[in-house]
Scaffold this active site. Sequence first.
Site, PDB file in Angstrom:
ATOM      1  N   GLU A  49       0.846  -1.199   0.000  1.00 40.58           N
ATOM      2  CA  GLU A  49       0.000   0.000   0.000  1.00 40.58           C
ATOM      3  C   GLU A  49       0.873   1.238   0.000  1.00 40.58           C
ATOM      4  O   GLU A  49       1.845   1.322   0.771  1.00 40.58           O
ATOM      5  CB  GLU A  49      -0.885  -0.032   1.251  1.00 40.58           C
ATOM      6  CG  GLU A  49      -2.270   0.497   1.017  1.00 40.58           C
ATOM      7  CD  GLU A  49      -3.051  -0.367   0.029  1.00 40.58           C
ATOM      8  OE1 GLU A  49      -3.089  -0.006  -1.172  1.00 40.58           O
ATOM      9  OE2 GLU A  49      -3.625  -1.379   0.451  1.00 40.58           O
ATOM     10  N   ASP A 195      -4.160   0.431  -9.583  1.00 38.67           N
ATOM     11  CA  ASP A 195      -5.577   0.118  -9.773  1.00 38.67           C
ATOM     12  C   ASP A 195      -5.872  -0.190 -11.234  1.00 38.67           C
ATOM     13  O   ASP A 195      -6.606  -1.121 -11.565  1.00 38.67           O
ATOM     14  CB  ASP A 195      -6.445   1.293  -9.313  1.00 38.67           C
ATOM     15  CG  ASP A 195      -6.098   1.726  -7.897  1.00 38.67           C
ATOM     16  OD1 ASP A 195      -5.490   0.920  -7.174  1.00 38.67           O
ATOM     17  OD2 ASP A 195      -6.412   2.867  -7.532  1.00 38.67           O
TER      18      ASP A 195
HETATM   19  C1  GLA Z   1      -5.141   4.601  -4.322  1.00 36.09           C
HETATM   20  C2  GLA Z   1      -4.371   4.911  -5.594  1.00 36.09           C
HETATM   21  C3  GLA Z   1      -3.365   3.814  -5.900  1.00 36.09           C
HETATM   22  C4  GLA Z   1      -2.496   3.513  -4.674  1.00 36.09           C
HETATM   23  C5  GLA Z   1      -3.347   3.313  -3.433  1.00 36.09           C
HETATM   24  C6  GLA Z   1      -2.519   3.167  -2.193  1.00 36.09           C
HETATM   25  O1  GLA Z   1      -5.942   3.471  -4.510  1.00 36.09           O
HETATM   26  O2  GLA Z   1      -5.259   5.043  -6.673  1.00 36.09           O
HETATM   27  O3  GLA Z   1      -2.595   4.186  -7.008  1.00 36.09           O
HETATM   28  O4  GLA Z   1      -1.547   4.505  -4.494  1.00 36.09           O
HETATM   29  O5  GLA Z   1      -4.250   4.386  -3.252  1.00 36.09           O
HETATM   30  O6  GLA Z   1      -1.773   2.008  -2.222  1.00 36.09           O
END
Ligand code: GLA
Length: 469
Positions: A49, A195
């Site tokens: 994360e 994502d």
């Molecule tokens: C959001 C962002 C991702 C990532 C997460 C944390 O979901 O869209 O790119 O940085 O937070 O891991």
Amino acid sequence: MNSHYNPDGWDTGELERAGALARELRSIAGANARVFAVRAPGRANLIGEHTDYSGLPVLPAAIDRSTIIVAAAMESREVTLRNAAPDFAPRTFQLERRIPPFAQGDWANYVKAAVQGVIDHFGALGVALARLRGAALFVEGRITTAAGLSSSSALTVASALAFMAVNGLDLPPLECAPMVARSERYVGTMGGGMDQAAALFGRRDHALFIEFNPLRVRPVRMPSDAAIIVADSGEIADKSGSARAEYNRRVVECALAARILARTLKLQGVRTLGDVVSARVNWNATDLVGILERAAPARLAPDLEEAKRLLDMTGISHESLLHELVGPGASSVKLDPAKPLEIFRRARHVLTETERVIRGAELLEAGQLEAMGALMNESHASLASDFECSTARLDKIAASARAGGALGARLTGAGFGGSIVAMCRAADAPRVIESLDRFYYEPLGIEARGRRAVLHAGDGASTIELAVA
Ligand code: GLA
């Protein structure tokens, strides 16, 4: 159509939804219009994360909940949007070189982001804007919004694929994922690429070990006796307000840590902590964290003057330094003048988390669920104490999952609210859910149904053409 994307990813329910949307769409686009349907899933991040925007690996799984878009080309240069959910009002916008955003927080900005991304990407390849046609896009999302499951990236990915399909454009996923990731910054969040890559590369029964710059994706089979539970805390991470400012601040903090390390270690061309890691063969978190601790104060004043001195960049303005650190999205970064920049603790999280991701992929592959669970718990602790993106409620819901027999539980996604992901033995899943209800939802008087479920790792996005009924 779009042979890069798995046409088998559709389940019967999704095909029925797409069929129903197509009937409505044909009433606007004409009975004989070519109609395309796109599905893009959400994701649950198992571990890794706040590492992606530092160019460091993540281990998410695409989930079996998706956003569907049914699309047809229009004669005009207009993009018309309808969303099956009544909270998301219909929208229309024009194709232009620079599409101005709707008001901050508007759902349709994710679609604009995708369309702008496609215009820019193909524009650079010589596809003239005048050649692109407008589109009617009907959207139906089945991913809980604002819950840390990346419903927004599923929408952006699906919109990009839909807009490309109606314009006869195609892009392999290895190019599409970074394009969509970049274009999503249009909404003002300096996100990484996890994502979008998860939505595009998802594979049934597999998690995905994803590395960046260049993007590489390795499916990791989920052990058959493992269950993933995702539980929504009901606390809404305010993505267009304070949570966004906090997220963007973390991006700056990590970039500063990278520059300070690079300067100390005399490394050239470093932008991210990932660049530092790549430049150091046999790196480990303890060494790098130790070097950082000796090289820089743990925190810096938010006016960046101290940072400029540390980096020997005293001649440049605040804005130029931000631009130098985080690139073209710098204008969406507003640093809270009252809060110092935490350099040391943020970097400690990112670097130790990276070790956990690498180890986590090995453990998952070897079916070592207890050890994997322990890493997930460590990840949550580090996100809470060093990265400061957990909340009392996320801590509580994670603890409630553990109390019911989850081997590991942690916040998933950006945090500041949203969901947790828990892993347990499949046989224990009912007990974990019971424990979530008893210790988390019931005391808070929150209706639990629909907020927690066993989710399965599912296939990534795909585009199909629907036959005329
Ligand atoms: C959001 C962002 C991702 C990532 C997460 C944390 O979901 O869209 O790119 O940085 O937070 O891991």
